[in-house]
Design a protein around this motif. Structure first.
Motif, PDB file in Angstrom:
ATOM      1  N   GLN A   5      82.362  -6.370  28.140  1.00  0.00           N
ATOM      2  CA  GLN A   5      83.581  -6.621  28.898  1.00  0.00           C
ATOM      3  C   GLN A   5      83.773  -5.657  30.073  1.00  0.00           C
ATOM      4  N   ALA A   6      82.826  -4.756  30.270  1.00  0.00           N
ATOM      5  CA  ALA A   6      82.955  -3.745  31.331  1.00  0.00           C
ATOM      6  C   ALA A   6      82.544  -4.348  32.670  1.00  0.00           C
ATOM      7  N   ASP A   7      83.465  -5.105  33.274  1.00  0.00           N
ATOM      8  CA  ASP A   7      83.174  -5.822  34.517  1.00  0.00           C
ATOM      9  C   ASP A   7      83.918  -5.256  35.722  1.00  0.00           C
ATOM     10  N   SER A   8      84.578  -4.118  35.563  1.00  0.00           N
ATOM     11  CA  SER A   8      85.257  -3.462  36.676  1.00  0.00           C
ATOM     12  C   SER A   8      85.008  -1.966  36.566  1.00  0.00           C
ATOM     13  N   ASP A   9      85.263  -1.244  37.645  1.00  0.00           N
ATOM     14  CA  ASP A   9      85.069   0.212  37.622  1.00  0.00           C
ATOM     15  C   ASP A   9      85.931   0.861  36.547  1.00  0.00           C
ATOM     16  N   GLU A  10      87.152   0.380  36.408  1.00  0.00           N
ATOM     17  CA  GLU A  10      88.045   0.962  35.397  1.00  0.00           C
ATOM     18  C   GLU A  10      87.538   0.681  33.990  1.00  0.00           C
ATOM     19  N   ALA A  11      87.072  -0.541  33.746  1.00  0.00           N
ATOM     20  CA  ALA A  11      86.562  -0.895  32.422  1.00  0.00           C
ATOM     21  C   ALA A  11      85.300  -0.110  32.098  1.00  0.00           C
ATOM     22  N   VAL A  12      84.442   0.096  33.105  1.00  0.00           N
ATOM     23  CA  VAL A  12      83.241   0.902  32.903  1.00  0.00           C
ATOM     24  C   VAL A  12      83.630   2.335  32.564  1.00  0.00           C
ATOM     25  N   GLY A  13      84.586   2.894  33.326  1.00  0.00           N
ATOM     26  CA  GLY A  13      85.015   4.268  33.060  1.00  0.00           C
ATOM     27  C   GLY A  13      85.561   4.440  31.661  1.00  0.00           C
ATOM     28  N   THR A  14      86.355   3.461  31.220  1.00  0.00           N
ATOM     29  CA  THR A  14      86.909   3.530  29.864  1.00  0.00           C
ATOM     30  C   THR A  14      85.805   3.450  28.819  1.00  0.00           C
ATOM     31  N   ALA A  15      84.867   2.521  28.996  1.00  0.00           N
ATOM     32  CA  ALA A  15      83.781   2.362  28.022  1.00  0.00           C
ATOM     33  C   ALA A  15      82.917   3.614  27.952  1.00  0.00           C
ATOM     34  N   VAL A  16      82.651   4.223  29.097  1.00  0.00           N
ATOM     35  CA  VAL A  16      81.851   5.451  29.123  1.00  0.00           C
ATOM     36  C   VAL A  16      82.553   6.559  28.354  1.00  0.00           C
ATOM     37  N   LYS A  17      83.837   6.728  28.606  1.00  0.00           N
ATOM     38  CA  LYS A  17      84.569   7.818  27.943  1.00  0.00           C
ATOM     39  C   LYS A  17      84.723   7.567  26.457  1.00  0.00           C
ATOM     40  N   ARG A  18      84.938   6.314  26.076  1.00  0.00           N
ATOM     41  CA  ARG A  18      84.995   5.999  24.641  1.00  0.00           C
ATOM     42  C   ARG A  18      83.665   6.337  23.972  1.00  0.00           C
ATOM     43  N   SER A  19      82.562   5.961  24.616  1.00  0.00           N
ATOM     44  CA  SER A  19      81.239   6.194  24.028  1.00  0.00           C
ATOM     45  C   SER A  19      80.982   7.676  23.844  1.00  0.00           C
ATOM     46  N   LYS A  20      81.330   8.466  24.846  1.00  0.00           N
ATOM     47  CA  LYS A  20      81.040   9.900  24.757  1.00  0.00           C
ATOM     48  C   LYS A  20      81.938  10.590  23.731  1.00  0.00           C
ATOM     49  N   ALA A  21      83.176  10.117  23.588  1.00  0.00           N
ATOM     50  CA  ALA A  21      84.035  10.669  22.543  1.00  0.00           C
ATOM     51  C   ALA A  21      83.512  10.281  21.161  1.00  0.00           C
ATOM     52  N   ARG A  22      83.053   9.035  21.020  1.00  0.00           N
ATOM     53  CA  ARG A  22      82.459   8.615  19.750  1.00  0.00           C
ATOM     54  C   ARG A  22      81.214   9.430  19.446  1.00  0.00           C
ATOM     55  N   ALA A  23      80.418   9.706  20.478  1.00  0.00           N
ATOM     56  CA  ALA A  23      79.199  10.487  20.279  1.00  0.00           C
ATOM     57  C   ALA A  23      79.531  11.872  19.746  1.00  0.00           C
ATOM     58  N   MET A  24      80.583  12.496  20.269  1.00  0.00           N
ATOM     59  CA  MET A  24      80.954  13.826  19.786  1.00  0.00           C
ATOM     60  C   MET A  24      81.248  13.814  18.295  1.00  0.00           C
ATOM     61  N   LYS A  25      81.988  12.811  17.855  1.00  0.00           N
ATOM     62  CA  LYS A  25      82.289  12.719  16.424  1.00  0.00           C
ATOM     63  C   LYS A  25      81.018  12.435  15.616  1.00  0.00           C
ATOM     64  N   SER A  26      80.155  11.572  16.139  1.00  0.00           N
ATOM     65  CA  SER A  26      78.923  11.245  15.411  1.00  0.00           C
ATOM     66  C   SER A  26      77.987  12.441  15.327  1.00  0.00           C
ATOM     67  N   PHE A  27      78.001  13.292  16.340  1.00  0.00           N
ATOM     68  CA  PHE A  27      77.203  14.520  16.260  1.00  0.00           C
ATOM     69  C   PHE A  27      77.725  15.432  15.148  1.00  0.00           C
ATOM     70  N   GLY A  28      79.013  15.304  14.799  1.00  0.00           N
ATOM     71  CA  GLY A  28      79.594  16.131  13.745  1.00  0.00           C
ATOM     72  C   GLY A  28      80.808  16.911  14.182  1.00  0.00           C
ATOM     73  N   LYS A  29      81.250  16.708  15.425  1.00  0.00           N
ATOM     74  CA  LYS A  29      82.445  17.410  15.921  1.00  0.00           C
ATOM     75  C   LYS A  29      83.676  16.633  15.485  1.00  0.00           C
ATOM     76  N   LEU A  30      83.941  16.697  14.195  1.00  0.00           N
ATOM     77  CA  LEU A  30      84.916  15.811  13.573  1.00  0.00           C
ATOM     78  C   LEU A  30      86.355  16.288  13.787  1.00  0.00           C
ATOM     79  N   GLY A  31      86.588  17.568  13.587  1.00  0.00           N
ATOM     80  CA  GLY A  31      87.946  18.096  13.714  1.00  0.00           C
ATOM     81  C   GLY A  31      88.282  18.541  15.116  1.00  0.00           C
ATOM     82  N   SER A  32      87.302  18.734  15.963  1.00  0.00           N
ATOM     83  CA  SER A  32      87.528  19.240  17.318  1.00  0.00           C
ATOM     84  C   SER A  32      87.473  18.146  18.370  1.00  0.00           C
ATOM     85  N   THR A  33      87.457  16.886  17.928  1.00  0.00           N
ATOM     86  CA  THR A  33      87.527  15.743  18.835  1.00  0.00           C
ATOM     87  C   THR A  33      88.714  14.882  18.446  1.00  0.00           C
ATOM     88  N   TYR A  34      89.653  14.702  19.358  1.00  0.00           N
ATOM     89  CA  TYR A  34      90.857  13.921  19.049  1.00  0.00           C
ATOM     90  C   TYR A  34      90.641  12.461  19.439  1.00  0.00           C
TER      91      TYR A  34
END
Length: 467
Positions: free
Chosen positions: A438-467
């Motif tokens: 669904q990332a068909d606009s600059d804003e949607a791409v920006g949101t998807a990128v930031k969601r992915s990187k926040a998810r990555a932090m938690k998956s790496f193990g940064k569980l309590g330090s990622t809101y």
């Protein structure tokens, strides 16, 4: 699928084979089967932090193989304890891009924060655009809280984004009361890129390192789709605080409250995990964390810990199994930190070893299910970061290819653990794919990128330090 994705897919497949099957590398030697004894996970508790460590493969076959070490660190719960007094500075971006709803919500969040504080707490309020305006650090007594609320009301949107000046001001105000508090923190809010003052990532990171060196932690909150998430995540990492990404500024009050709670229930700071590698053991990588290796010692700095906070570190090591029936030392572990409950330095340690067996069936049967899932999540986080970068650069199909690889990783991990053990992980990967589709606009791409990187932090193990 292009050649780059195909190559990465092959590499991921090879890593997956080593992870799930525990296969030795080419050149392994085979000897008659010898019975071996199980090696339990190691635990250590010697203060306000507990450490639980385990190997993905507590049994290995002769030869050279990769395995994963997972270390869970948990802050002790303190039932019924009053929160510690805090010495805070909230640093708010009021550049032109914050105009309207975002600035209104930032002001509302700051007012909410003031209402949570008591006379034993201190608060400074800083807002920055091209220049900086501040209300110096004051005890949060009734009369000063009224001054704070009036100051917040007068915040307006104007100018560029001078993050460095805002951080410097926050540091100077927190420093006034630092000696009387065990908890000193800056909460930084921004919705944009640094455009004035120090604009280079390296320079701003050095500012945060200097703040941390003075005993002040830094939490960073990014709002919207335009801020530099790598820079803001780096602020939290080097500042030993927390990182939060908000798509909707209306959630700011909740995040301010959460960060206050985390800071005010701190149980440990200056936390460092050390891997001591025996001869013959090599570090592949510490997934998702900064690490520093000197000789056979690998140091991993970690955030400050609050009560009940959990962080996980996953490292990939290469070991050599020799004679069947023998034990192989994999790593020594040392945890060092300042215990805020004891007001003293604390160290605890553990060691992990694997048993060598010729019985491949035993090796597979003994594979640690939890450690396998944790390692798979950390590997998937690497792919998510690559996917986010590809999406940002307009390579949507490549980005989706990385997520498909993650689905394969978790499907294989399910054969070791169970489908239920990775059900949430599979759902998350499906959600990421949907975001990318669904990332068909600059804003949607920006949101998807930031969601992915926040998810990555938690998956790496940064569980309590990622809101």
């Amino acid at each position: 699928m292009n050649k780059t994705v195909a190559f990465v897919s092959l590499a991921a497949g090879l890593a997956l084979t080593a992870l799930v099957l525990g296969l030795p590398r080419v050149g392994a030697r085979h000897h008659p089967a010898t019975p071996v004894a199980p090696t339990p996970p190691a635990t250590a508790t010697n203060g306000s932090l507990s450490m639980a460590s385990r190997l993905s493969h507590p049994y290995i076959v002769p030869g050279t193989a990769d395995l994963f070490v997972t270390v869970d660190l948990t802050g002790v719960e303190v039932p019924g304890a009053r929160r510690k007094p805090v010495n805070l500075a909230v640093v708010i971006d009021r550049s032109g891009s914050m105009s309207g709803y975002k600035l209104q919500q930032a002001k509302q969040a700051a007012r909410h924060l003031v209402g949570l504080l008591g006379p034993e707490d201190r608060l400074a309020i800083v807002h920055y655009g091209s220049d900086v305006k501040s209300l110096p650090s004051l005890p949060a007594n009734p009369s000063n809280r009224e001054r704070m609320l009036q100051f917040i009301e007068g915040i307006w949107d104007e100018g560029g984004t001078n993050i460095g000046a805002g951080l410097h001001a926050g540091r100077s105000h927190v420093a006034v009361g630092r000696g009387n508090y065990s908890v000193n923190r800056i909460i930084l809010l921004s919705d944009g890129q640094p455009t004035e003052g120090i604009t280079e990532d390296a320079g701003l990171t050095e500012v945060v390192k200097g703040i941390r060196a003075e005993g002040i932690s830094v939490s960073s909150i990014g709002v919207g789709t335009d801020f530099n998430e790598d820079l803001m995540q780096g602020f939290a990492e080097y500042g030993a605080g927390a990182y939060g990404f908000l798509e909707d500024a209306g959630q700011l009050a909740t995040l301010f409250q959460k960060d206050l709670q985390q800071a005010a229930t701190s149980v440990a700071r200056n936390v460092e995990l050390t891997f001591v590698l025996p001869e013959g053991v090599r570090l592949g990588e510490v997934l998702g964390y900064r690490s520093h290796q000197e000789g056979r010692t690998v140091r991993v700095p970690l955030p400050d810990f609050s009560a009940g906070q959990v962080e996980r570190v996953v490292a990939r090591l290469t070991v050599v199994g020799m004679r069947a029936g023998s034990a192989v030392d994999v790593t020594g572990l040392k945890l060092a930190y300042t215990d805020l409950l004891k007001d003293a330095g604390v160290e605890s340690g553990a060691s992990l070893s694997a048993m060598v067996t010729e019985q491949r069936e035993e090796m597979l049967a003994r594979q640690d299910k939890d450690a396998t899932v944790y390692a798979t999540r950390a590997l998937s986080a690497k792919n998510l970061k690559l996917a986010a970068q590809a999406l940002r650069e307009g390579r949507k199909e490549e980005a989706k290819g990385y997520v498909v690889q993650n689905q394969a990783l978790f499907e294989q991990a399910a054969t070791v653990a169970s489908p239920a053990a990775v059900e949430a992980d599979m759902a998350e990967q499906r959600s990421v794919l949907q975001d990318y589709e669904q990332a068909d606009s600059d804003e949607a791409v920006g949101t998807a990128v930031k969601r992915s990187k926040a998810r990555a932090m938690k998956s790496f193990g940064k569980l309590g330090s990622t809101y």
